[in-house]
Enzyme design. Sequence first.
Site, PDB file in Angstrom:
ATOM      1  NE  ARG A 112      42.361 -62.679 -33.067  1.00 56.35           N
ATOM      2  CZ  ARG A 112      42.072 -63.787 -33.740  1.00 56.35           C
ATOM      3  NH1 ARG A 112      42.639 -64.575 -34.286  1.00 56.35           N
ATOM      4  NH2 ARG A 112      40.905 -64.243 -33.516  1.00 56.35           N
ATOM      5  CE  LYS A 134      47.447 -40.355 -28.661  1.00 58.89           C
ATOM      6  NZ  LYS A 134      47.116 -39.054 -28.400  1.00 58.89           N
ATOM      7  CD  GLU A 176      50.095 -30.677 -33.965  1.00 58.67           C
ATOM      8  OE1 GLU A 176      50.495 -30.587 -32.703  1.00 58.67           O
ATOM      9  OE2 GLU A 176      49.200 -30.869 -34.454  1.00 58.67           O
ATOM     10  CE  LYS A 214      53.875 -38.237 -31.109  1.00 61.37           C
ATOM     11  NZ  LYS A 214      52.749 -38.232 -31.952  1.00 61.37           N
ATOM     12  CD  GLU A 224      46.976 -38.840 -24.809  1.00 58.18           C
ATOM     13  OE1 GLU A 224      47.703 -39.002 -25.575  1.00 58.18           O
ATOM     14  OE2 GLU A 224      46.223 -38.038 -24.579  1.00 58.18           O
ATOM     15  NE  ARG A 228      51.511 -40.361 -27.620  1.00 60.11           N
ATOM     16  CZ  ARG A 228      51.333 -41.055 -28.567  1.00 60.11           C
ATOM     17  NH1 ARG A 228      51.373 -42.716 -27.944  1.00 60.11           N
ATOM     18  NH2 ARG A 228      51.219 -41.243 -29.911  1.00 60.11           N
ATOM     19  CG  ASN A 232      46.566 -33.945 -26.079  1.00 60.00           C
ATOM     20  OD1 ASN A 232      46.859 -34.426 -27.285  1.00 60.00           O
ATOM     21  ND2 ASN A 232      46.186 -35.167 -25.267  1.00 60.00           N
ATOM     22  CG  HIS A 235      46.136 -30.627 -29.923  1.00 56.79           C
ATOM     23  ND1 HIS A 235      47.215 -30.155 -29.703  1.00 56.79           N
ATOM     24  CD2 HIS A 235      46.034 -31.565 -30.848  1.00 56.79           C
ATOM     25  CE1 HIS A 235      48.135 -30.860 -30.797  1.00 56.79           C
ATOM     26  NE2 HIS A 235      47.441 -31.538 -31.491  1.00 56.79           N
ATOM     27  CG  HIS A 239      40.515 -31.325 -30.600  1.00 57.17           C
ATOM     28  ND1 HIS A 239      40.940 -31.924 -29.527  1.00 57.17           N
ATOM     29  CD2 HIS A 239      41.144 -31.636 -31.746  1.00 57.17           C
ATOM     30  CE1 HIS A 239      41.985 -32.956 -30.059  1.00 57.17           C
ATOM     31  NE2 HIS A 239      42.035 -32.682 -31.405  1.00 57.17           N
ATOM     32  CG  HIS A 252      44.814 -31.022 -36.238  1.00 54.47           C
ATOM     33  ND1 HIS A 252      43.893 -31.018 -35.229  1.00 54.47           N
ATOM     34  CD2 HIS A 252      46.205 -31.385 -35.734  1.00 54.47           C
ATOM     35  CE1 HIS A 252      44.677 -31.361 -34.111  1.00 54.47           C
ATOM     36  NE2 HIS A 252      45.867 -31.715 -34.432  1.00 54.47           N
TER      37      HIS A 252
HETATM   38  N1  LIG Z   1      48.708 -40.400 -35.038  1.00 56.70           N
HETATM   39  C1  LIG Z   1      49.116 -39.269 -34.442  1.00 56.70           C
HETATM   40  O1  LIG Z   1      49.858 -39.214 -33.271  1.00 56.70           O
HETATM   41  C2  LIG Z   1      48.518 -37.972 -35.010  1.00 56.70           C
HETATM   42  C3  LIG Z   1      49.117 -36.587 -34.545  1.00 56.70           C
HETATM   43  C4  LIG Z   1      48.708 -35.740 -35.128  1.00 56.70           C
HETATM   44  C5  LIG Z   1      47.668 -35.726 -36.150  1.00 56.70           C
HETATM   45  N2  LIG Z   1      47.246 -36.731 -36.652  1.00 56.70           N
HETATM   46  C6  LIG Z   1      46.197 -36.998 -37.628  1.00 56.70           C
HETATM   47  O2  LIG Z   1      46.688 -36.606 -38.947  1.00 56.70           O
HETATM   48  C7  LIG Z   1      45.922 -36.026 -39.739  1.00 56.70           C
HETATM   49  C8  LIG Z   1      46.327 -34.647 -40.320  1.00 56.70           C
HETATM   50  O3  LIG Z   1      47.535 -35.036 -41.188  1.00 56.70           O
HETATM   51  P1  LIG Z   1      48.380 -34.117 -42.313  1.00 56.70           P
HETATM   52  O4  LIG Z   1      48.061 -32.664 -41.775  1.00 56.70           O
HETATM   53  O5  LIG Z   1      49.381 -34.762 -42.650  1.00 56.70           O
HETATM   54  O6  LIG Z   1      47.031 -34.124 -43.132  1.00 56.70           O
HETATM   55  P2  LIG Z   1      46.748 -35.010 -44.636  1.00 56.70           P
HETATM   56  O7  LIG Z   1      46.964 -36.477 -44.374  1.00 56.70           O
HETATM   57  O8  LIG Z   1      45.274 -34.684 -44.921  1.00 56.70           O
HETATM   58  O9  LIG Z   1      47.699 -34.185 -45.729  1.00 56.70           O
HETATM   59  C9  LIG Z   1      47.258 -32.975 -45.776  1.00 56.70           C
HETATM   60  C10 LIG Z   1      47.092 -32.820 -47.446  1.00 56.70           C
HETATM   61  O10 LIG Z   1      48.557 -32.575 -48.009  1.00 56.70           O
HETATM   62  C11 LIG Z   1      48.694 -33.671 -49.241  1.00 56.70           C
HETATM   63  N3  LIG Z   1      49.851 -34.160 -49.155  1.00 56.70           N
HETATM   64  C12 LIG Z   1      50.506 -35.052 -48.362  1.00 56.70           C
HETATM   65  N4  LIG Z   1      51.974 -35.024 -48.770  1.00 56.70           N
HETATM   66  C13 LIG Z   1      52.361 -33.993 -49.626  1.00 56.70           C
HETATM   67  C14 LIG Z   1      53.387 -33.375 -50.478  1.00 56.70           C
HETATM   68  N5  LIG Z   1      54.452 -33.882 -49.839  1.00 56.70           N
HETATM   69  N6  LIG Z   1      53.120 -32.511 -51.103  1.00 56.70           N
HETATM   70  C15 LIG Z   1      51.904 -31.881 -51.455  1.00 56.70           C
HETATM   71  N7  LIG Z   1      50.603 -32.244 -50.795  1.00 56.70           N
HETATM   72  C16 LIG Z   1      50.816 -33.519 -49.984  1.00 56.70           C
HETATM   73  C17 LIG Z   1      47.708 -34.897 -48.693  1.00 56.70           C
HETATM   74  O11 LIG Z   1      47.267 -35.404 -49.844  1.00 56.70           O
HETATM   75  C18 LIG Z   1      46.295 -33.857 -48.209  1.00 56.70           C
HETATM   76  O12 LIG Z   1      45.667 -33.419 -49.199  1.00 56.70           O
HETATM   77  C19 LIG Z   1      44.624 -36.049 -39.095  1.00 56.70           C
HETATM   78  O13 LIG Z   1      43.780 -36.815 -39.167  1.00 56.70           O
HETATM   79  C20 LIG Z   1      45.121 -36.138 -37.617  1.00 56.70           C
HETATM   80  O14 LIG Z   1      43.999 -36.715 -36.739  1.00 56.70           O
HETATM   81  C21 LIG Z   1      47.623 -38.019 -35.996  1.00 56.70           C
END
Ligand SMILES: NC(=O)c1ccc[n+]([C@@H]2O[C@H](COP(=O)([O-])OP(=O)(O)OC[C@H]3O[C@@H](n4cnc5c(N)ncnc54)[C@H](O)[C@@H]3O)[C@@H](O)[C@H]2O)c1
Length: 348
Positions: A112, A134, A176, A214, A224, A228, A232, A235, A239, A252
């Site tokens: 929990r 999130k 972003e 942020k 949101e 918040r 988007n 987005h 999307h 993304h």
């Molecule tokens: N929670 C939120 O508010 C929020 C906001 C935006 C995006 N997201 C989520 O985040 C995800 C995308 O995140 P991301 O862009 O970080 O992608 P990711 O986590 O897939 O990382 C991208 C790639 O970079 C690699 N990597 C990570 N750190 C590295 C480093 N220092 N050096 C070399 N390679 C490295 C990872 O292993 C991966 O292959 C999506 O799932 C999206 O839905 C969440």
Amino acid sequence: MQTQIHFENPKAIDYTIYIDELAPHHFARKVAIVTNPKVAGLHLGTLLEKITADERYIITVPDGEAYKNQQTLDLILENLFNHRFDRGSLLIAFGGGVIGDMTGFAASIFQRGIDFIQVPTTLLSQVDASVGGKTGINNSYGKNLIGAFYQPKAVYIETDFLKTLPAREFGAGVAEIVKMAVTFDADFFAYLEKADLHEKEALAKTIRKSVETKARVVGEDEKEKGIRAVLNYGHTFGHVIENLTGYRRFLHGEAVAIGMVMANALAMRLGLLEKDEATRIEALLQKYNLPTRFTVTDPDAFYEGFFLDKKTQNASVKFILPKGIGDFEIVKDLDRELVIDVLKEFSL
Ligand SMILES: NC(=O)c1ccc[n+]([C@@H]2O[C@H](COP(=O)([O-])OP(=O)(O)OC[C@H]3O[C@@H](n4cnc5c(N)ncnc54)[C@H](O)[C@@H]3O)[C@@H](O)[C@H]2O)c1
């Protein structure tokens, strides 16, 4: 550098986001660091020099968005049960947004809810995903459809981790950042136009500024219900682009970059944005080699794509549009034909 996230909701607990301040720390409890093989290979040694614990475990999960699912979540949880984690234990998310979202969600449901800390290693996760609570996973119905709002206890951003980040991933994070500057802060936008984010100082300053933005927005509207949603911007279109291209062609952040350009076209049509402002935004995205064009072969099908998004409530599409640079407008109930007409601008 530090930034505090302060919640207006008295039930939410404030926390600190540390930038380049990860100091050696011993946790007098069980700790699991959740990471993937790529991040572990590059940077785990550095983290382990800093973080020690009474009992310390590493949980390595496969890398990639395709693994942000129930199966990987189960793998994390099973590890915690096998090592007899309890309510007092701690999870540390060490990786990009995928690791952060999944680890946060695991923390939110294990017995929990247990504490977790974010140590984001991509630019996107440092400026955006790690802050704001999130968490979640994907399923066959779509992205992030299972999850929880669950805040970390702290966020440790280390800009040195970004030295190994591939250029495209870096650009995805810049998208972003641009998103936040365009909608909230004209001075920050002007700064970005002049700055070179490949320079350490400019990058740290930019990360701090983005995180502050942020944190302010999330502090005001954790779940949101209002402002918040402005995060988007880009987005709603992005999307659909990700969906139409099977989540393979664009990262993304790249889809968001194109999405912002499309949102700008709509904003111009509504008289919210001048042509030269749209040009400045596109130029800033292109400076980091972000794509800004996508050919809309079927505008009607693209339009239908808006309704697959979980944020599209009650069959009404909500567009976050820039109002000049540094401000925004949330526009609802637009005439379908008007939006289709703007999409047609991208069909050539
Ligand atoms: N929670 C939120 O508010 C929020 C906001 C935006 C995006 N997201 C989520 O985040 C995800 C995308 O995140 P991301 O862009 O970080 O992608 P990711 O986590 O897939 O990382 C991208 C790639 O970079 C690699 N990597 C990570 N750190 C590295 C480093 N220092 N050096 C070399 N390679 C490295 C990872 O292993 C991966 O292959 C999506 O799932 C999206 O839905 C969440």
